[in-house]
Scaffold this motif. Sequence first.
Motif, mmCIF file in Angstrom:
data_model
loop_
_atom_site.group_PDB
_atom_site.id
_atom_site.type_symbol
_atom_site.label_atom_id
_atom_site.label_comp_id
_atom_site.label_asym_id
_atom_site.label_seq_id
_atom_site.Cartn_x
_atom_site.Cartn_y
_atom_site.Cartn_z
ATOM 1 N N MET A 148 0.838 -1.202 0.000
ATOM 2 C CA MET A 148 0.000 0.000 0.000
ATOM 3 C C MET A 148 0.871 1.250 0.000
ATOM 4 N N SER B 131 -1.728 -0.425 -13.949
ATOM 5 C CA SER B 131 -0.683 -1.434 -13.823
ATOM 6 C C SER B 131 -1.102 -2.725 -14.506
ATOM 7 N N LYS B 132 -2.330 -3.113 -14.285
ATOM 8 C CA LYS B 132 -2.837 -4.349 -14.876
ATOM 9 C C LYS B 132 -2.884 -4.236 -16.396
ATOM 10 N N LEU C 103 2.026 1.901 -3.484
ATOM 11 C CA LEU C 103 0.954 2.505 -4.280
ATOM 12 C C LEU C 103 0.771 3.981 -3.934
ATOM 13 N N LEU D 221 -3.936 0.844 -9.955
ATOM 14 C CA LEU D 221 -3.968 -0.619 -10.068
ATOM 15 C C LEU D 221 -4.468 -1.035 -11.443
ATOM 16 N N ARG D 222 -5.487 -0.350 -11.926
ATOM 17 C CA ARG D 222 -6.011 -0.667 -13.260
ATOM 18 C C ARG D 222 -4.972 -0.387 -14.329
ATOM 19 N N SER E 160 -9.131 6.048 -2.555
ATOM 20 C CA SER E 160 -9.833 5.399 -3.666
ATOM 21 C C SER E 160 -9.191 5.747 -5.014
ATOM 22 N N SER E 161 -8.438 6.836 -5.069
ATOM 23 C CA SER E 161 -7.774 7.197 -6.322
ATOM 24 C C SER E 161 -6.706 6.186 -6.713
ATOM 25 N N LEU E 162 -6.263 5.374 -5.759
ATOM 26 C CA LEU E 162 -5.238 4.366 -6.049
ATOM 27 C C LEU E 162 -5.768 3.239 -6.927
ATOM 28 N N VAL E 163 -7.066 3.066 -6.969
ATOM 29 C CA VAL E 163 -7.659 2.022 -7.806
ATOM 30 C C VAL E 163 -7.282 2.242 -9.270
ATOM 31 N N ALA E 164 -7.266 3.489 -9.696
ATOM 32 C CA ALA E 164 -6.889 3.796 -11.077
ATOM 33 C C ALA E 164 -5.452 3.359 -11.347
#
Length: 77
Positions: free
Chosen positions: A26, A53-54, A29, A50-51, A44-48
């Motif tokens: 974390m 990165s994927k 990130l 992760l996306r 919640s901005s960290l979700v972007a």
Amino acid sequence: MQADAYVNLIDASRSADVSAELVLPMQSLMKRGVAAGQANADLSSLVALLRLSKQGAEAGKTSTKSPPTMRLAGPDR
């Protein structure tokens, strides 16, 4: 995003002989979020990130698989 305060959480965990292995990813990130200009954004901005990165890791791939489920071990599970 409180990325600076996260260092204190990791230090406190280690001082208390508690593993920081859950919180270390974390922190990574959060550092990426700050570098991306999201220092004042919420977690919640960290979700972007992760996306992104994927998508970068799987460029050109499509998958219909569901993510693996995690099963909890324990006497009543």
